[in-house]
Design a protein around this motif. Structure first.
Motif, PDB file in Angstrom:
ATOM      1  N   CYS A  75       2.074 -37.889 -99.201  1.00  0.00           N
ATOM      2  CA  CYS A  75       0.576 -38.759 -98.114  1.00  0.00           C
ATOM      3  C   CYS A  75       0.628 -38.583 -96.678  1.00  0.00           C
ATOM      4  CB  CYS A  75       1.006 -40.439 -98.542  1.00  0.00           C
ATOM      5  SG  CYS A  75      -0.502 -40.876 -98.057  1.00  0.00           S
ATOM      6  N   GLU A  76      -0.546 -38.209 -95.468  1.00  0.00           N
ATOM      7  CA  GLU A  76      -0.652 -38.502 -94.934  1.00  0.00           C
ATOM      8  C   GLU A  76      -0.722 -39.613 -94.255  1.00  0.00           C
ATOM      9  OE1 GLU A  76      -3.710 -35.568 -93.922  1.00  0.00           O
ATOM     10  OE2 GLU A  76      -3.061 -34.247 -95.490  1.00  0.00           O
ATOM     11  N   GLY A  81       0.863 -43.373-100.258  1.00  0.00           N
ATOM     12  CA  GLY A  81      -0.147 -43.274-100.895  1.00  0.00           C
ATOM     13  C   GLY A  81      -1.883 -43.743-101.401  1.00  0.00           C
ATOM     14  N   CYS A  82      -2.220 -42.956-100.899  1.00  0.00           N
ATOM     15  CA  CYS A  82      -3.736 -43.646-100.302  1.00  0.00           C
ATOM     16  C   CYS A  82      -4.052 -43.059-101.092  1.00  0.00           C
ATOM     17  CB  CYS A  82      -4.537 -43.548 -99.504  1.00  0.00           C
ATOM     18  SG  CYS A  82      -5.106 -41.368 -98.325  1.00  0.00           S
ATOM     19  N   GLY A  83      -4.352 -41.790-101.965  1.00  0.00           N
ATOM     20  CA  GLY A  83      -5.221 -41.560-103.155  1.00  0.00           C
ATOM     21  C   GLY A  83      -6.513 -40.674-102.220  1.00  0.00           C
ATOM     22  N   GLU A  84      -6.424 -40.788-101.137  1.00  0.00           N
ATOM     23  CA  GLU A  84      -8.166 -40.680-100.182  1.00  0.00           C
ATOM     24  C   GLU A  84      -7.677 -38.640 -99.173  1.00  0.00           C
ATOM     25  OE1 GLU A  84      -9.203 -44.387 -98.449  1.00  0.00           O
ATOM     26  OE2 GLU A  84      -9.983 -44.881-100.452  1.00  0.00           O
ATOM     27  N   CYS A  85      -6.423 -38.883 -98.649  1.00  0.00           N
ATOM     28  CA  CYS A  85      -6.222 -37.840 -97.577  1.00  0.00           C
ATOM     29  C   CYS A  85      -6.186 -36.660 -98.462  1.00  0.00           C
ATOM     30  CB  CYS A  85      -5.071 -38.369 -97.099  1.00  0.00           C
ATOM     31  SG  CYS A  85      -3.010 -38.151 -97.233  1.00  0.00           S
ATOM     32  N   CYS A  88      -2.692 -36.455 -99.967  1.00  0.00           N
ATOM     33  CA  CYS A  88      -2.856 -37.039-102.058  1.00  0.00           C
ATOM     34  C   CYS A  88      -3.555 -36.184-102.813  1.00  0.00           C
ATOM     35  CB  CYS A  88      -3.369 -38.447-101.892  1.00  0.00           C
ATOM     36  SG  CYS A  88      -2.349 -39.795-100.992  1.00  0.00           S
TER      37      CYS A  88
HETATM   38 ZN   LIG Z   1      -2.984 -39.998 -99.302  1.00  0.00          ZN
END
Ligand SMILES: [Zn+2]
Length: 406
Positions: A75-76, A81-85, A88
């Motif tokens: 994850c950036e 672990g945002c799930g958006e970058c 992920c």
């Molecule tokens: Zn992320």
């Protein structure tokens, strides 16, 4: 919608791990520590580890957990672990250059595959974070493959992480030495109501459908989604639940056994047909394109060998898919006999197959508890036999005879 967004941002890549709060907490902390390692900041010892084992019963989400953790490592946004970058997303979509997934196509993972993997995992991560190797069925490692992996785990390259998924830490599933080098994340069977809530909140299912699918799938969220969405999966399940009342004599036992095994084969064939055809045409194309420059006879021999190799791998994968399909059917069937016991003892737990309650109630009145238990044990013994390479037809026939006689 606002609530949906809030859930995602709070849990990100871990949001599919329903009812696994302890495991999620451990993984989030480790991913944050890993991000500090990448940033060159000080990290307490033991905060991040190079080798992990994810255990839990089928459907508890071992692979989901490993993949989510891999995403958090790439994850950036500081391991959140945002799930958006991009990091992920590509891990979850299995296309991240530094994350490799190993799932055996056949019944085991061989040493050649493992050596190649270990070699690639030792290279510097192209994205500057971590090289991650996810081994989805570590219990299917051959002994030689396990030894190759052990060497890599014993002296891990500084930025390489191994994530192993196995049903348990029993020595049958994973060698004691590998186990001793790994940190354990034990997942549990998520409660059906937690799965149902997730299906309502995240998949937008109606509450009633969600509750039914979560119970019928016995806590396995992936299977619950399939049952809710796929009419064929539902009718296969109905056919399995109809088995007990079809067992009216010896002849019927053999008929029903044949039907069950044939259905599993058909389901498996459906599941692998597309990738078989795609692989075959890709190989034929590659062979056709490369065939002009060499001696014709040599090229022919080489091509025949490669096609034979592919056919062997595909056959092995088909066998595996058949066993998996049959195992799902047996889990459904075991659920029925468990429901009969629960009903007979008026146990304060809910039944698995609510829609088959009239049948399980009738059976609870008719059978003694002992005979129901023998039937349940016969289903579990059948699973075990198939797992030990007994021919499925024979194991299922033996089971049917016990299910009939009790
Ligand atoms: Zn992320």
């Amino acid at each position: 919608m606002g609530q949906y967004h809030c859930r995602v941002s709070r849990h990100g890549v871990f949001s599919d791990l329903v009812g696994q709060d302890d495991a999620v907490e451990t993984l989030r902390r480790a991913a944050e520590a890993a991000a500090r390692v990448v940033a060159g900041e000080p990290v307490g010892s033991g905060a991040m580890t190079h080798a992990w084992i994810f255990t839990g019963p089928p459907g508890a989400g071992r692979s989901l957990a490993a993949r989510a953790f891999a995403a958090a490592l790439e994850c950036e946004r500081g391991g959140a672990g945002c799930g958006e970058c991009h990091g992920c997303h590509t891990v979850l979509g299995r296309t991240h250059a530094d994350v490799r997934f190993v799932a055996p196509e056949g019944l085991s993972i061989g040493v050649g595959e493992m050596r190649a993997l270990v070699l690639r995992a030792a290279t510097a991560p192209s994205g500057g974070r971590w090289q991650v190797v996810v081994i989805e069925d570590a219990d299917r490692l051959t002994e030689a493959a396990g030894n190759a992996l052990l060497k890599a785990i014993e002296e891990p390259p500084p930025r390489t992480v191994f994530l192993l998924c196995t049903p348990s830490t029993h020595p049958d599933d994973i060698s004691v030495t590998i186990r001793s080098r790994c940190r354990l994340v034990a997942l549990r069977q998520p409660p059906a109501d937690a799965v149902a809530t997730a299906l309502v909140e995240r998949d937008g299912l109606a509450a009633e459908t969600a509750a039914w699918a979560a119970a019928a799938a016995q806590g396995d969220i992936t299977r619950a989604r399939l049952l809710a969405a796929d009419p064929e999966a539902r009718s296969r399940r109905e056919a399995v639940l109809a088995v007990p009342k079809r067992l009216t004599g010896v002849g019927a036992c053999f008929d029903v056994a044949a039907t069950l095994v044939t259905a599993a084969k058909a389901e498996a064939a459906d599941n692998v047909a597309e990738s078989d055809a795609a692989e075959r045409s890709a190989l034929e194309q590659a062979l056709g394109a490369g065939g002009t420059g060499r001696g014709a006879a040599g090229a022919m021999r080489g091509a025949a060998g490669q096609i034979k190799d592919l056919e062997k791998r595909q056959k092995s994968r088909a066998t595996r898919a058949q066993r998996d399909a049959l195992d799902r059917a047996l889990v459904d069937l075991a659920g029925f006999y468990r429901d009969v016991l629960v009903t007979a003892f008026q146990a304060p737990v809910s039944v698995v197959h609510g829609d088959a309650a009239p049948q399980s109630e009738a059976a609870a009145r008719k059978w003694t508890a002992e005979s129901t238990l023998r039937r349940l044990e016969a289903v579990l013994a059948c699973r075990e036999s198939i797992n030990q390479n007994v021919k499925p037809e024979i194991a299922v026939e033996a089971m049917m005879l016990t299910l009939w006689r009790g």
